[in-house]
Design an enzyme around this catalytic site. Structure first.
Site, PDB file in Angstrom:
ATOM      1  N   GLU A 213      31.446  42.862  47.638  1.00  0.00           N
ATOM      2  CA  GLU A 213      32.806  43.149  48.102  1.00  0.00           C
ATOM      3  C   GLU A 213      32.828  43.416  49.607  1.00  0.00           C
ATOM      4  OE1 GLU A 213      34.814  46.239  45.839  1.00  0.00           O
ATOM      5  OE2 GLU A 213      36.778  45.382  46.226  1.00  0.00           O
TER       6      GLU A 213
ATOM      7  N   HIS B 162      11.565  37.930  30.777  1.00  0.00           N
ATOM      8  CA  HIS B 162      11.719  37.075  29.596  1.00  0.00           C
ATOM      9  C   HIS B 162      13.093  36.425  29.602  1.00  0.00           C
ATOM     10  CE1 HIS B 162       7.990  38.763  27.913  1.00  0.00           C
ATOM     11  NE2 HIS B 162       8.357  39.777  28.678  1.00  0.00           N
TER      12      HIS B 162
ATOM     13  N   LYS C  23      45.930  41.200  42.522  1.00  0.00           N
ATOM     14  CA  LYS C  23      46.664  42.449  42.233  1.00  0.00           C
ATOM     15  C   LYS C  23      48.160  42.207  42.319  1.00  0.00           C
ATOM     16  CE  LYS C  23      43.525  45.915  44.173  1.00  0.00           C
ATOM     17  NZ  LYS C  23      43.401  46.918  45.220  1.00  0.00           N
TER      18      LYS C  23
HETATM   19  O1  PA5 Z   1      35.398  49.383  47.121  1.00  0.00           O
HETATM   20  C1  PA5 Z   1      36.588  49.446  46.926  1.00  0.00           C
HETATM   21  O2  PA5 Z   1      37.396  49.818  47.798  1.00  0.00           O
HETATM   22  C2  PA5 Z   1      37.181  49.075  45.574  1.00  0.00           C
HETATM   23  O3  PA5 Z   1      36.223  48.567  44.720  1.00  0.00           O
HETATM   24  C3  PA5 Z   1      37.829  50.295  44.950  1.00  0.00           C
HETATM   25  O4  PA5 Z   1      36.856  51.282  44.717  1.00  0.00           O
HETATM   26  C4  PA5 Z   1      38.538  49.949  43.645  1.00  0.00           C
HETATM   27  O5  PA5 Z   1      39.459  48.922  43.866  1.00  0.00           O
HETATM   28  C5  PA5 Z   1      39.259  51.163  43.084  1.00  0.00           C
HETATM   29  O6  PA5 Z   1      40.156  51.638  44.031  1.00  0.00           O
HETATM   30  P1  PA5 Z   1      40.767  53.083  43.965  1.00  0.00           P
HETATM   31  O7  PA5 Z   1      39.646  54.057  44.095  1.00  0.00           O
HETATM   32  O8  PA5 Z   1      41.735  53.155  45.100  1.00  0.00           O
HETATM   33  O9  PA5 Z   1      41.454  53.209  42.639  1.00  0.00           O
END
Ligand code: PA5
Length: 460
Positions: free
Chosen positions: A289, A315, A429
């Site tokens: 990410e 394996h 989203k």
């Molecule tokens: O790394 C990130 O920003 C995302 O993976 C968030 O952790 C995830 O989308 C969850 O977001 P939030 O903590 O605002 O609910």
């Protein structure tokens, strides 16, 4: 101590490995990445660097743990997703005894069971809610933004159950969220719900050493002070100006060189310890990410991280790593010392295929298999490196977390992307909001409706 051994990333140890000239030539790029990271840190953008010094959060989390214990809480359920869940899961797997939730209360030292609901699969959530006793359960609703659909949907279900049972919300809910923004903060303020803050400059996937990870850890009795101390010690090592002396710099530079100079775009993360299995999932999110982005010049970049587990994947995926496309690096994660180790009894001594095992230990077998796999990969010209933890405890885990977080910051600079945003997840989203009829997202629904539909002639 944590060591990074990258011998098998280099020539001549591995045919086609990185050369001395390439390794030395990377120093100016690393120096620039380190300087850029330092500037962002000075501007207050990279809050994760400061978490090891934040003693207030330790005090706050400890206070919640005492409050929960006084109230007889026997189950803690974390509601969250992405960075708000993967960190707590990794801490639980690494630092609590195996099978924690199955142990009797006395074996857990009176500490609660720890569950993390990191998805919106109704089967999983319903099963857990049916299993726990509501009156002795604390729900830790974790969302940095306070607005994530999955987490808020889970929260609403829990809220409904609490109300149906006539339970006061603030006796059973804790929110972990931004200090000012978002729906959770507003509800907490209105209803007096305890709500430790995630510092605004700490992004979701960099938040495990904030109350996101520390609160569940403290509730379960994990030594959060040692966790932060280990992270602080590693942070100091990751200040080194030469990448060859800087564990995070070395990890970032080697993976970046492997990708951009050798087209080794798949980067396997392979712990040889069940306790570190979920660290691999945590790392995959952090690396993917943060680095999978479109650069300002329009070019898409980013390595593909893959989680594996030794010896189990010997394996399974190791066949691919050995003989599939030579487009991967493997990072092993090992423990110098496992305690307690398990002796293998010497039995069936007349059977050669059993006798050689007797008299050794299980942890020894695991360690030897890791060395054998690294050697086998090297013999086939497949590069690898190994991060060794002296032992698996809170101090070393904190160090490992900090190493990988700093490496991610450096790697973002090396790749020329911002490691701290995630614009690519926004469109999905918005389509979800539009499809769910959320006000303000009609245009997204219209855009979704213009997308190609499944063609019945192409469905078998
Ligand atoms: O790394 C990130 O920003 C995302 O993976 C968030 O952790 C995830 O989308 C969850 O977001 P939030 O903590 O605002 O609910």
């Amino acid at each position: 101590m944590i060591r990074l051994d990258y011998t098998f990333m280099t020539a001549p140890a591995v045919a086609g490995g990185l050369t001395d000239a390439e390794l030395a030539g990377a120093q100016p790029a690393f120096a620039a990445a380190r300087d850029a990271t330092a500037r962002r840190r000075e501007r207050g953008e990279l809050g994760f660097f400061g978490l090891p010094d934040d003693t207030q959060q330790v005090t706050d989390c400890a206070a919640v743990a005492v409050w929960a214990s006084d109230r007889g809480i026997r189950d803690v359920v974390v509601l969250g997703i992405g960075g708000s869940a993967l960190g707590p899961i990794a801490l639980r797997t690494a630092l609590l005894p195996s099978g924690w939730n199955l142990l009797a209360a006395a074996q857990r030292g009176g500490r609660p069971r720890l569950h993390v609901l990191d998805n919106v699969d109704p089967a999983t959530m319903a099963a857990l809610l049916d299993r726990v006793e509501l009156g002795a359960t604390l729900f830790v609703v974790t969302s940095k933004s306070g607005g994530t659909a999955e987490t808020l949907a889970q929260y609403l279900i829990v809220r409904g159950r609490l109300e149906e049972a006539g339970r006061a919300a603030r006796d059973h809910l804790v929110f972990v969220t931004d200090p000012e923004r978002g729906a959770l903060r507003r509800i907490a303020a209105a209803e007096g719900i305890v709500a430790p803050a995630i510092p605004p400059s700490v992004g979701g996937r960099f938040s495990v050493l904030s109350p996101v990870g520390l609160l569940p850890a403290a509730l379960a009795g994990i030594d959060v002070v040692a966790l932060l101390a280990g992270a602080g010690a590693m942070r100091a090592r990751c200040e080194a100006a030469e990448w060859t002396a800087n564990p995070a710099g070395a990890f970032a530079v080697l993976q970046w060189l492997a990708d951009t100079r050798r087209n080794l775009r798949t980067q396997v993360f392979m712990p040889y310890a069940d306790g570190l299995r979920d660290m691999a999932a945590w790392f995959v999110q952090l690396w993917a990410e943060s680095l999978g982005k479109v650069r300002p010049d329009g070019v898409s970049v980013g390595p593909t991280p893959v989680a594996a587990l030794g010896a189990t994947d010997q394996h399974s995926q190791v066949q691919l790593f050995m003989e599939g496309p030579n487009d991967k690096t493997v990072t092993f994660l090992t423990l110098d010392r496992v305690s307690p180790d398990l002796p293998i009894p010497a039995r069936h001594q007349s059977h050669d295929d059993l006798a050689y095992l007797g008299g050794h230990h299980l942890g020894e077998l695991l360690a030897v298999e890791q060395r054998a796999t690294a050697g086998a990969l090297a013999a086939r010209g497949r590069p690898s490196m190994a991060i060794a933890l002296e032992t698996l405890d809170a101090w070393h885990l904190g160090g490992l977390i900090m190493l990988l977080e700093v490496a991610t910051a450096f790697a973002g600079e090396l790749y020329g992307v911002n490691a701290f945003d995630q614009p690519g997840v926004e469109l999905g989203k918005r389509f979800t909001y539009g499809l769910f009829g959320r006000p303000g997202f009609a245009a997204d629904l219209a855009a979704f409706d213009h997308l190609p539909r499944p063609d019945p002639s192409r469905v078998v």
